[in-house]
Design a protein around this motif. Structure first.
Motif, short mmCIF file in Angstrom:
data_model
loop_
_atom_site.label_atom_id
_atom_site.label_comp_id
_atom_site.label_asym_id
_atom_site.label_seq_id
_atom_site.Cartn_x
_atom_site.Cartn_y
_atom_site.Cartn_z
N SER A 9 42.18 41.85 29.67
CA SER A 9 42.33 42.87 30.70
C SER A 9 41.54 44.09 30.28
O SER A 9 41.77 44.62 29.19
CB SER A 9 43.82 43.21 30.86
OG SER A 9 43.99 44.19 31.86
N THR A 11 41.05 46.99 32.42
CA THR A 11 41.62 48.23 32.95
C THR A 11 43.13 48.15 33.21
O THR A 11 43.70 49.03 33.84
CB THR A 11 40.88 48.66 34.25
OG1 THR A 11 40.88 47.56 35.17
CG2 THR A 11 39.45 49.06 33.96
N HIS A 13 45.15 45.85 34.91
CA HIS A 13 45.80 45.18 36.04
C HIS A 13 46.22 43.75 35.71
O HIS A 13 47.31 43.32 36.10
CB HIS A 13 44.88 45.21 37.27
CG HIS A 13 44.62 46.61 37.73
ND1 HIS A 13 43.47 47.30 37.40
CD2 HIS A 13 45.39 47.45 38.44
CE1 HIS A 13 43.54 48.51 37.90
NE2 HIS A 13 44.69 48.64 38.54
N THR A 14 45.39 43.04 35.01
CA THR A 14 45.76 41.67 34.60
C THR A 14 46.96 41.74 33.65
O THR A 14 47.89 40.94 33.74
CB THR A 14 44.55 40.98 33.94
OG1 THR A 14 43.44 41.07 34.83
CG2 THR A 14 44.84 39.53 33.63
N VAL A 61 37.97 39.33 37.39
CA VAL A 61 36.63 38.95 37.86
C VAL A 61 35.69 40.11 37.55
O VAL A 61 35.99 41.26 37.87
CB VAL A 61 36.64 38.69 39.38
CG1 VAL A 61 35.24 38.41 39.89
CG2 VAL A 61 37.58 37.55 39.73
N PHE A 64 31.43 38.77 40.00
CA PHE A 64 31.58 37.44 40.60
C PHE A 64 31.81 36.33 39.58
O PHE A 64 31.70 35.15 39.92
CB PHE A 64 30.35 37.09 41.47
CG PHE A 64 30.03 38.14 42.49
CD1 PHE A 64 30.83 38.30 43.60
CD2 PHE A 64 28.94 38.97 42.31
CE1 PHE A 64 30.55 39.29 44.53
CE2 PHE A 64 28.66 39.96 43.23
CZ PHE A 64 29.47 40.12 44.34
N THR A 90 42.53 38.17 38.51
CA THR A 90 42.77 39.33 39.38
C THR A 90 41.41 39.88 39.78
O THR A 90 40.46 39.86 39.00
CB THR A 90 43.61 40.43 38.70
OG1 THR A 90 42.83 41.07 37.68
CG2 THR A 90 44.89 39.87 38.12
C1 LIG Z 1 32.42 45.48 35.54
C2 LIG Z 1 33.34 45.07 36.65
C3 LIG Z 1 32.91 44.12 37.58
C4 LIG Z 1 33.77 43.72 38.64
N1 LIG Z 1 33.33 42.77 39.52
C5 LIG Z 1 34.18 42.35 40.51
C6 LIG Z 1 33.77 41.31 41.42
O1 LIG Z 1 32.70 40.75 41.34
N2 LIG Z 1 34.65 40.93 42.40
C7 LIG Z 1 35.89 41.54 42.54
O2 LIG Z 1 36.63 41.15 43.46
N3 LIG Z 1 36.30 42.50 41.68
C8 LIG Z 1 35.48 42.92 40.67
N4 LIG Z 1 35.89 43.89 39.79
C9 LIG Z 1 37.27 44.41 39.91
C10 LIG Z 1 38.19 43.73 38.91
O3 LIG Z 1 38.08 42.32 38.96
C11 LIG Z 1 39.67 44.07 39.23
O4 LIG Z 1 39.81 45.46 39.30
C12 LIG Z 1 40.60 43.45 38.22
O5 LIG Z 1 41.91 43.41 38.74
C13 LIG Z 1 40.60 44.25 36.93
O6 LIG Z 1 41.44 43.64 36.00
P1 LIG Z 1 41.83 44.41 34.65
O7 LIG Z 1 42.42 45.73 35.07
O8 LIG Z 1 42.83 43.54 34.01
O9 LIG Z 1 40.59 44.59 33.84
C14 LIG Z 1 35.06 44.30 38.75
C15 LIG Z 1 35.48 45.27 37.81
C16 LIG Z 1 34.64 45.64 36.77
C17 LIG Z 1 35.11 46.66 35.76
#
Ligand SMILES: Cc1cc2nc3c(=O)[nH]c(=O)nc-3n(C[C@H](O)[C@H](O)[C@H](O)COP(=O)(O)O)c2cc1C
Length: 144
Positions: A9, A11, A13-14, A61, A64, A90
């Protein structure tokens, strides 16, 4: 049955979804750098899941695809045969076609190549109004 969750994770959310589970050992994947663009991250935590019969993998993700830190960990796994395996991602974009589905496919490919079989797979769109219900359902199903 010995069960664990392995997740990455960036940020939080996961992690918030992982925190909803009870009764699992929890392992977080970390790397020297959290840079999502690093194709070859150096992992600083590489949990050994050999003795677990039920494993859940979760990750965000990124562009993509699977977050590269999680991909690096999963590619390093050897044998996933004879395990119950569930996966989730997520993501933020409204449609799972914008990364969620592709990431689940990518995870399944890696798991299959290591002799594993995925039982449940879910992509959680955390922007959706239905995401809380989807997460409750996920935890209920995956905990069995
Ligand atoms: C570098 C980066 C690339 C991302 N690319 C996508 C994407 O391609 N598609 C999508 O739906 N969300 C994308 N996101 C959003 C994250 O998938 C989403 O906020 C996720 O819940 C974050 O999980 P985390 O907080 O556990 O890291 C991206 C976020 C980041 C930081």
């Amino acid at each position: 049955m010995k069960k664990c969750i392995v997740y990455y994770s960036k940020t939080g959310h996961t992690k918030q979804l992982v925190d909803r589970f009870d009764g699992f050992d929890v392992f977080v994947i970390k790397a020297e750098s959290d840079d999502p663009n690093n194709d070859h991250p150096v992992l600083t935590s590489i949990p050994d899941i050999n003795t677990y019969e039920h494993v859940i993998f979760g990750c965000p993700v990124h562009g993509f695809q699977m977050a590269k830190i999680m991909r690096t960990y999963m590619i390093g796994l050897k044998d996933l045969n004879h395990k119950v395996i569930d996966i989730f991602v997520t993501h933020y974009f409204r449609f799972a076609t914008l990364g969620g589905n592709q990431t689940l496919k990518q995870m399944k490919r890696i798991i299959k190549a290591r002799g594993g079989h995925v039982r449940y797979q879910t992509s959680i769109n955390r922007k959706s109004k239905k995401s809380n219900g989807a997460m409750i359902e996920l935890v209920r199903k995956y905990s069995k």
